[in-house]
Each structure stands twice: as C-alpha cells, then as structure tokens.
Design an enzyme around this catalytic site. Structure first.
Site, PDB file in Angstrom:
ATOM      1  N   GLU B 122       0.724  10.904   6.193  1.00 52.78           N
ATOM      2  CA  GLU B 122       1.437  11.906   5.396  1.00 52.78           C
ATOM      3  C   GLU B 122       2.738  11.354   4.842  1.00 52.78           C
ATOM      4  O   GLU B 122       3.127  11.648   3.722  1.00 52.78           O
ATOM      5  CB  GLU B 122       1.717  13.159   6.232  1.00 52.78           C
ATOM      6  CG  GLU B 122       0.509  14.044   6.432  1.00 52.78           C
ATOM      7  CD  GLU B 122      -0.188  14.365   5.126  1.00 52.78           C
ATOM      8  OE1 GLU B 122       0.491  14.826   4.160  1.00 52.78           O
ATOM      9  OE2 GLU B 122      -1.415  14.137   5.036  1.00 52.78           O
ATOM     10  N   SER B 208      -1.896 -10.373   6.284  1.00 53.93           N
ATOM     11  CA  SER B 208      -2.890  -9.738   5.404  1.00 53.93           C
ATOM     12  C   SER B 208      -4.163 -10.542   5.167  1.00 53.93           C
ATOM     13  O   SER B 208      -5.232  -9.948   5.076  1.00 53.93           O
ATOM     14  CB  SER B 208      -2.260  -9.392   4.056  1.00 53.93           C
ATOM     15  OG  SER B 208      -1.109  -8.615   4.226  1.00 53.93           O
ATOM     16  N   HIS B 337     -10.050   3.339   3.874  1.00 53.51           N
ATOM     17  CA  HIS B 337      -9.623   1.972   4.206  1.00 53.51           C
ATOM     18  C   HIS B 337      -8.097   1.937   4.373  1.00 53.51           C
ATOM     19  O   HIS B 337      -7.575   1.339   5.313  1.00 53.51           O
ATOM     20  CB  HIS B 337     -10.064   1.005   3.123  1.00 53.51           C
ATOM     21  CG  HIS B 337      -9.396  -0.329   3.214  1.00 53.51           C
ATOM     22  ND1 HIS B 337      -9.656  -1.231   4.228  1.00 53.51           N
ATOM     23  CD2 HIS B 337      -8.435  -0.908   2.448  1.00 53.51           C
ATOM     24  CE1 HIS B 337      -8.911  -2.303   4.059  1.00 53.51           C
ATOM     25  NE2 HIS B 337      -8.151  -2.146   3.003  1.00 53.51           N
ATOM     26  N   SER B 338      -7.394   2.584   3.464  1.00 58.05           N
ATOM     27  CA  SER B 338      -5.931   2.633   3.518  1.00 58.05           C
ATOM     28  C   SER B 338      -5.477   3.777   2.626  1.00 58.05           C
ATOM     29  O   SER B 338      -6.314   4.486   2.055  1.00 58.05           O
ATOM     30  CB  SER B 338      -5.338   1.314   3.009  1.00 58.05           C
ATOM     31  OG  SER B 338      -5.513   1.230   1.603  1.00 58.05           O
TER      32      SER B 338
END
Lengths: 428, 482
Positions: B122, B208, B337-338
């Site tokens: 959020e 990453s 996923h994100s």
C-alpha cells in the site's frame, strides 16, 4: 598514411609476402612502393614455382630467392640474419636487478607469477587458486608445483565455466577467504562479465559495506602472442575500465608482475590482473624471491624526457621504449615513457604532470582504437592540460576489427606506426 | 568390423596372439596386419571377460538396443508432504514434533510478514516507497527452511525470501528503512526496495540480477568446508532463475567440488508472466539435480513441516558428507510479481483465489495449530491487531531523515580517482544540513574544493540550495564516509 612496410618483417612472419593491397583497409589505402613490390614478388615467386617459406622466413634457402631479393631489396633492409628471424615486434628490456628486496633469482614472467602465488599461499592459509587446468600447472605453467606443495583443496580445477569460476570466487571472497581465480585467456572472460561487473564490482557498494568480495583476484593471460588470432590475443581492459568498483592491472615485466599481483591479492577490492602472455617466456629478469608489493594506481616514468610523453602498458611499454630511442636517434626528440600499470583507477596525476612538461602525448595499445582506454586518457588529458598541448593527442592502437591471425603484424601498433605518429606530432 | 569381432572371439583369453591369432594373421595378410598392430591389441587387452565400457567419461553398461530415454514429466518426481491441505498430519512418523513455542514462532513470522507485505504494498501505491515485492503464498518456504538452519548458516537469496530474515528477527524498522532508503538503512539508500542484507543475521545483501547468487553460494560453501565451520550455505532462487547459466554453473561446481550447499528452489509457477510451461520442458528443477550428481527432492512448499523436514535433513547431510542438496519447493505466487506488475493480464483471478483460499501455508498451519489446541479465533484476532500495530509504526508513515548524499559515493577501501582523497589526507567532513524537501529529506555535504584536477562529478536532481552550491564550485568533492 601508413608506415613503410618493411619487407624483412613481412617475410619473417608470413613467408612469401601475400598480395598486400588485399590485406586490410588502412594499409591498402596507401600502397607504397614496397607494397607494390611485395605484390610483384608474390607473383614472381609463383611464376618461378617457388614454394612459400615457413614462418621463420627461410627464403634464403629457396632457389630463386636471390631473384626476389634483388628486385625487392628496400634501402632500409640490412639483410641481417638476426633481424630476419626476429618474430616478435618488440624487444623485452629487463629492468636492473632490484636491490631493496633481498635475494633475487632469474625468472621469466610465468615463474614470477608462480612465485607470487607461492608467497600468497604460504602467507595466507585461506588462499585458494582455481580455474581450468590449474591443477597440473596451468596451460602457461603459472601454477606448476603449487598443488603438490599446498594440497588439492587449495589448488584445484573447476569445470569449464567462466561465469562459474568468477561467481564461485566471489562466494569464497564473501566469506573473507582469499580467492585467486584464473581465466584461461582474457578472450574468455566475457561469460563472467555479469559476475564481474554486476556483482563483484558492486558488492561492497550495494550492501552499504556489510558485505564485500575484496579478497577476489582474477588473473588472465592477455594481449597478442604472434599467432593468437581473434580468441587468444584480446586486450579487454577497456570493457572493465568502464566499471567502478574493480581494479584492472597490467604488468610489463616479471619483476613488475610479481609485485603488482601481490598488491592485487592484498588489495581490498576485487582486482583483474592481465598477464601479457607473449612475455611469459620472453621476459626474463632478476626477481626477488621474497614477497614485495608494487603500489597500484601509480604509473611509472621509466624514462624521462622533455618533448613527448609516451604512455602504454603491458607489452607495448617495450615497443614505446624502442620508439623513444628511435626518436632520439633519428629526430633528436627526447621522449618520456610512462608505464601506466593500473588501468583502473588510473594515475592521472603522473600523466598530466608529464604532459604539462612535454606538451605532447602519444598513447598506444593493442586493443582496438574506438572505445579503447587511450580514449579515456586522451579525453581527461585534454580537459586538464588543454592549454599545455602543442599537438593533438595521438592514439596508436589496433584497428577497429577483430584481431586477425595472419595479419597480426599489420594489425598491432608496432614501433613504426608509433614512430610515424610521433613524427607527425613533432611536426604539427 | 566383422573381422575384429572374430579376432576378439578367437583371442578370448586375452593373452595376446595365440595360435588362432597367428592363423588369422596369415589369412588377412599384410593389410590385416596393420589392424593388429601391437598398440591396438593393447587397447583390447583387459582382464575382464565382461567387455565393459572403459570410457573415462561414463561408467555404464553397453546396450545393443537403440532406445532413447523418455523424459518423464507426467509421473515425475513426487511431492513430499507432511500435512494435508487441512493441516492434518498424514504420516505421524513424519511429524517433526516441534514444540508449541517453535510452531507459534512459525505462525507469527508468516503472518507478520504477510501484514508487512500488505502495508508496504500500500505504501508503494501511495507513493511513499518506489517499489515493493510481496511474498504472498510463499511464506511457508521461507519459514520452514529458515527454521531448519542454524542461525549462523549463510543465506544467499533472490528477492522473495523476506520471511527468512523475518524468522531471524530482523527488525521491522530495518525492513522499512531499506525500502525508504532513509538514514537508518544499512544499505545507505543505494538499492531499490526489498534488497535487504544483514551481516549479523548472515543474510547476504540481495542483488537484482537473477541466479548470480548461485555460484557465489557454492564458493561460500567451499570456504566454509575448508574452514571446518560446520556451516551450510543455503541458496534460494525461483524456477525462472534456474534457467540462467549461473544456475547450471552453480550446480555443476557444487557437485564437482563437493560443497555443503543447499539449493532451495521456490517453484511458484510464474516468472513474472512466464508460466512454467514456457520456462522448462523437463520435470521441473528437482529432476535436474541427478543430472549433476546432486541429491534432490521435491516438497510441498505450502507445507511448512515438509519444508522443515527436508531442509533439516539436507542440512545435516550436507555438512556431514560435504555434498550439495537440491530442494524444489512447489508453491504458488499469489501476489503479483511486484508493484510494477498486474498479474490479471496473464492469469485468471479464479486460479489465484484457489491458492489463496484452498492451499495457503498460513491457513494450513493455522488448522494444525487449532487442531493441537495451540491457537484459536480470539488469539487470531488479537494477533492480527497486534501485528498491524507493530508494522504500522510512526516510522512507516514518517520515514525520518534521508540517507546522506555522501552515501552515493564510496566508503571503505575503494576511493575514486587513484587515491586522490587519501593522498590529500582528507578525513571525515561534517555533513551539513542545507534543508529538506517535503517527502524526501536529504542531508547535504558541504562542498570542498580539492587542489589540482581531482574532482568528483555529481549530477543530482536536488533542492535549490544544494544546486546553487554546486554551480558555484567547478571543482568540488564530497567527503566519503564509510
């Protein structure tokens, strides 16, 4: 304008001179007299049914060789046997025996590397050496005897996988142990590029210094070797120069190599150590037996001068030395020769100081011109020393083509190309 | 060929050319002689009658029937589980019989992670943080495996293993600090959110690029083996990352170099939008293990006890036997996923709901707890309130001062520009505060002019005061503070 092609150089490398205008773009643009003659000789040779000579240039032994030579003898060729048989484009100049590090021993480059590795493994019990074929001594004999001396858990072969070798090495270094990885040829370092650039170089930074792989050193044979062609001759230092977080080092001699390699191993950053493979046997010097360190990121003025600054690293330093003596002899020009040694981070201070003094800069490397490290040096020097420059900065480098096989003598920035560029700078 | 076979039969005793061999030679003549050059005979001269292959590369039997091996994906490697979907133990001998305290810690870690995920997701939607990745549905893989390790075992993760850190009691403030990139972030604000790292808790900082951690984990395990540390290294990755070359490299190195490493693959069905049917054609990741010579198992990743048991045993054996283990934990990625992804573009809401409602690691464990009488609805209500409060601390809504701009530059050993800073004898310089901008606080270093041509270039989208400072000085430096 290319330099005059010396026939005896052609012969010693290629046997019967090939049809030279077809060789490569830059050379073909300027077919000088000797080029035309060489093409004629090739035809003449064929007409006379002469067999091509071997690479050692034993044209003398062929029938009708006299005919060729009579037609083609350029004024500068002395016909000296030693010169014709010369296969290298440089002459290694050993440094005087170092006095301050104790007992020395005659070593060639690969022996100096072995000595450095021996010292490291002796001093640091966590140090391990690994890569393809290092167990039996390595394809260049750099690790001979180490497995027997230190054990198979410390000197061992890995599967054939460069990304694995470097990744594995990073992992060892993360735990704090010393990892010395060998990549068999610098030409094969590219599968490991992601691990080097995205991981090793950024490990400390991205973790906020919680983790690092500073105790990783990667060694790889580097540079032209006379017959290496595309995949055994590359000088990839420029790719890594663009990557903050690693150090890139290239020694010019056995003494330098041992000291610099030991510094790389001790350094708290991941380092790539490129070893000029043509010097493995050809360079012989007195090298201290005990460990010693040569500082990184410090260029060395190996010869002082006042008119031109010549910058190079690795094998090319010896070419530059010869260019300097040619310049002195033929033009009365005094050259300052600088061995850069560390490509990243490079010693701007020394180079700029020298250019401020001389006003002229020539940088030379075997790697292709575009994007080569000479462009970085050139760019920085013109920023810092613009008003000191008497002539545009000159870069004498490999052509923008892959490294060729049979055409190597034409590809590499030999002393004639460098001399020619120097002459132009002086006459600017 | 037939001649050679005949000759082999004649020479059955393998003692070199017998009478029969001489006869054969006479028949074949000089040309035939060439075939029976002493060297060649040496190759066939083995004591065994069995005619086994002698190739250095493989030690199997000969076979004279042409038959390709059929990859078995229909009935492949079975999925080990302890509980059914209702949290009932299926085979009591597989129940790890963990104490109540431990199982409650499992439950609380998973649910706290879930709550933190909801709030931080959020936060991204509200523009407070730039990015976030949730762990919905995979909490069991994290907690089950983390619980089976020693607290000093080194963890190399991918990016969806926050539950491992949660289980190791990583403070919520530090999770959030990393996401906000504020002054408390140990990572100094250098990485995107969810790239956690913790030296104390032996959790290597996330990066990453995918699968790069796999060969690194192997190297770390090798070093741990040499150090006789009795430590295992665990390496997490997804089924998508397992397609990377680095995964192949890592598996092969671990097996050949005999490293005590656990490869833990979270097979959650998707790599962003790519389903497993487009990721591989074999029997998942577990089936690859034997190809490398690695002990392998497939487990129900939503069954925290199955994950626990498998990891526990793998750990014990990896350290004792110095060999790698591969655990493929089957699970489902319930979330996107994100925050940059909307998975309704490539999968149905029904599919997601099934996993959320019918086969969720948290609900299965809750059923187990309730079945044991260790948990009830009231405790559930109280815990939900408590965990929301824990996560929704003032820090979450008001992240505090931002990371110092000096954090952009290097600290420690690597200093830019050939040691210029060190040679100039510069130490720490006080970081001055030139003011803050709403939403993002920045501490700003005082500009320092360095002699000669040493300089650092710094391009920042900055508050006006700093911009003015920068444009005054052509050459300036920022103190590097470690």
């Amino acid at each position: 304008m290319g330099p005059p092609l010396r026939l005896n150089q052609c012969r010693s490398r290629l046997g019967a001179p090939p049809s030279l205008p077809a060789v490569c773009g830059r050379v073909a643009r300027n077919p000088g007299l000797q080029v035309g003659m060489a093409a004629f000789a090739a035809t003449a040779g064929r007409l006379l049914g002469l067999r091509a000579a071997g690479t050692e240039g034993r044209l003398l032994r062929l029938r009708g060789a006299g005919l060729q030579r009579a037609l083609l003898q350029p004024a500068s060729a002395t016909g000296d046997a030693a010169q014709r048989r010369q296969v290298a484009h440089f002459t290694f100049q050993p440094d005087p025996e170092p006095q301050e590090y104790g007992q020395t021993q005659k070593m060639n480059l690969f022996q100096a590397i072995t000595s450095a590795l021996d010292n490291s493994l002796a001093k640091d019990p966590t140090a391990v050496i690994f890569g393809e074929d290092v167990a039996f001594g390595g394809v260049f004999r750099c690790t001979v005897g180490l497995r027997d001396k230190y054990g198979k858990d410390r000197v061992f072969n890995t599967p054939l996988c460069e990304q694995g070798i470097v990744g594995f090495g990073i992992g060892i270094a993360v735990t704090g142990a010393t990892a010395i990885a060998e990549i068999q040829f610098a030409d094969y370092i590219f599968p490991a590029f992601d691990q080097i650039v995205n991981e090793a170089a950024k490990y400390r930074y991205r973790s906020g210094d919680l983790f690092n792989c500073g105790s990783l050193t990667i060694r790889a044979p580097w540079g032209c070797v006379g017959h290496g062609a595309l995949y055994h001759s590359q000088s990839p230092e420029a790719f890594f120069a663009h990557c903050p977080g690693i150090k890139v080092v290239v020694p010019r001699s056995p003494f330098q190599a041992k000291g610099l390699l030991l510094s790389c191993i001790e350094d708290k950053n991941p380092c790539i150590f490129f070893e000029p493979k043509i010097l493995y046997r050809a360079a012989v010097e007195q090298v201290p037996v005990e460990p010693y360190h040569i500082p990184l990121s410090q260029a060395e003025v190996i010869q002082e001068g006042s008119d031109v600054t010549l910058v190079a690293w690795g094998t090319q330093v010896h070419v530059m030395r010869e260019v300097a003596s040619m310049a002195q002899e033929k033009l009365g020009v005094s050259c300052e020769v600088i061995d850069l040694k560390t490509i990243l981070p490079w010693d701007m201070d020394t180079v700029c100081k020298s250019v401020i003094k001389t006003g002229r800069l020539l940088i030379s490397h075997e790697a292709p011109l575009t994007g080569g490290f000479a462009s970085e040096i050139s760019s920085t020097v013109q920023e810092e020393c613009f008003l000191n420059l008497e002539a545009p900065i000159s870069r004498v480098c490999g052509y923008d083509t892959p490294f060729p096989h049979i055409f190597e003598p034409f590809y590499i920035p030999d002393k004639w190309k460098c001399y020619d560029a120097l002459r132009k700078m002086i006459n600017y | 060929m037939a001649v050679a076979a005949a000759a082999a039969k004649l020479r059955g005793s393998g003692r070199g050319l017998g009478q029969a061999g001489v006869l054969l030679l006479r028949r074949l003549g000089a040309r035939g002689l060439a075939r029976y050059h002493p060297r060649r005979q040496e190759q066939q001269h083995f004591p065994s009658l069995d005619d086994k292959p002698q190739f250095p590369g493989a030690s199997a039997e000969f076979v004279d029937k042409l038959e390709f091996i059929q990859p078995n994906v229909i009935s492949g490697i079975p999925v080990y589980r302890v509980m059914d979907r209702q949290g009932q133990i299926i085979n009591p001998s597989e129940d790890p019989h963990l104490p109540q305290e431990t199982v409650l810690k499992f439950y609380k870690s998973m649910t706290l992670l879930n709550t933190m995920d909801r709030i931080l997701y959020e936060s991204q939607r509200q523009g407070r943080i730039s990015f976030y990745m949730t762990n919905y549905g995979e909490e069991g893989t994290h907690v089950g495996s983390a619980a089976a390790l020693d607290s000093t075992d080194l963890v190399f993760g991918q990016y969806r293993e926050a539950g491992v850190l949660m289980y190791r009691d990583y403070p919520l403030e530090l999770f959030m600090a990393q996401c906000y990139g504020n002054a408390s972030d140990l990572g100094k604000g250098r990485q995107m959110p969810v790239h956690y790292g913790c030296k104390e808790r032996h959790f290597v900082t996330i990066s990453s690029p995918l699968a790069t951690q796999i060969p690194q984990a192997v190297g770390a395990a090798y070093a741990a083996k040499r150090a006789n540390a009795n430590r295992v290294v665990i390496c997490y990755f997804g089924e998508g990352a397992a397609s990377e070359g680095d995964a192949h490299a890592g598996f092969n190195f671990a097996a050949t170099l005999e490293c005590p490493v656990i490869f833990f693959c979270r097979n959650n069905g998707y790599a962003i939008s790519t389903p497993t049917s487009e990721q591989y054609r074999g029997d998942g990741i577990a089936a690859r293990g034997p190809g490398y010579g690695i002990m392998s198992i497939r487990v129900d990743g939503n069954d925290v006890f199955a994950v626990y048991n498998a990891t526990k045993e793998a750990r014990r054996r990896a350290v004792a036997e110095n060999q790698p283990f591969l655990i493929e934990a089957m699970t489902y990625r319930i979330g996107h996923h994100s925050t940059s992804d909307d998975s309704s573009a490539y999968r149905s809401v029904d599919e997601v709901n099934y996993w959320d409602k019918q086969d969720h690691p948290i609900s299965r464990l809750r059923h187990y707890l309730q079945g044991r009488g260790w948990w009830d609805d009231e405790q559930e209500k109280a815990w939900r309130k408590q965990s929301r409060k824990k996560v929704g601390t003032p820090l979450c809504w008001n992240p505090g001062p931002g990371a110092g701009v000096g954090g952009m530059f290097w600290g420690g050993a690597w200093v830019k520009n050939s040691g210029g800073m060190e040679r100039l004898g510069l130490g720490d310089i006080e970081l001055g505060d030139l003011g803050t901008a709403p939403g993002m606080s920045l501490s700003v270093a005082c500009g320092v002019r360095l002699p000669g041509h040493m300089r650092f270039c710094c391009v920042l989208g900055m508050i006006p005061a700093l911009h003015a400072l920068l444009s005054e000085e052509r050459h300036w430096g920022v103190a590097v503070r470690g």
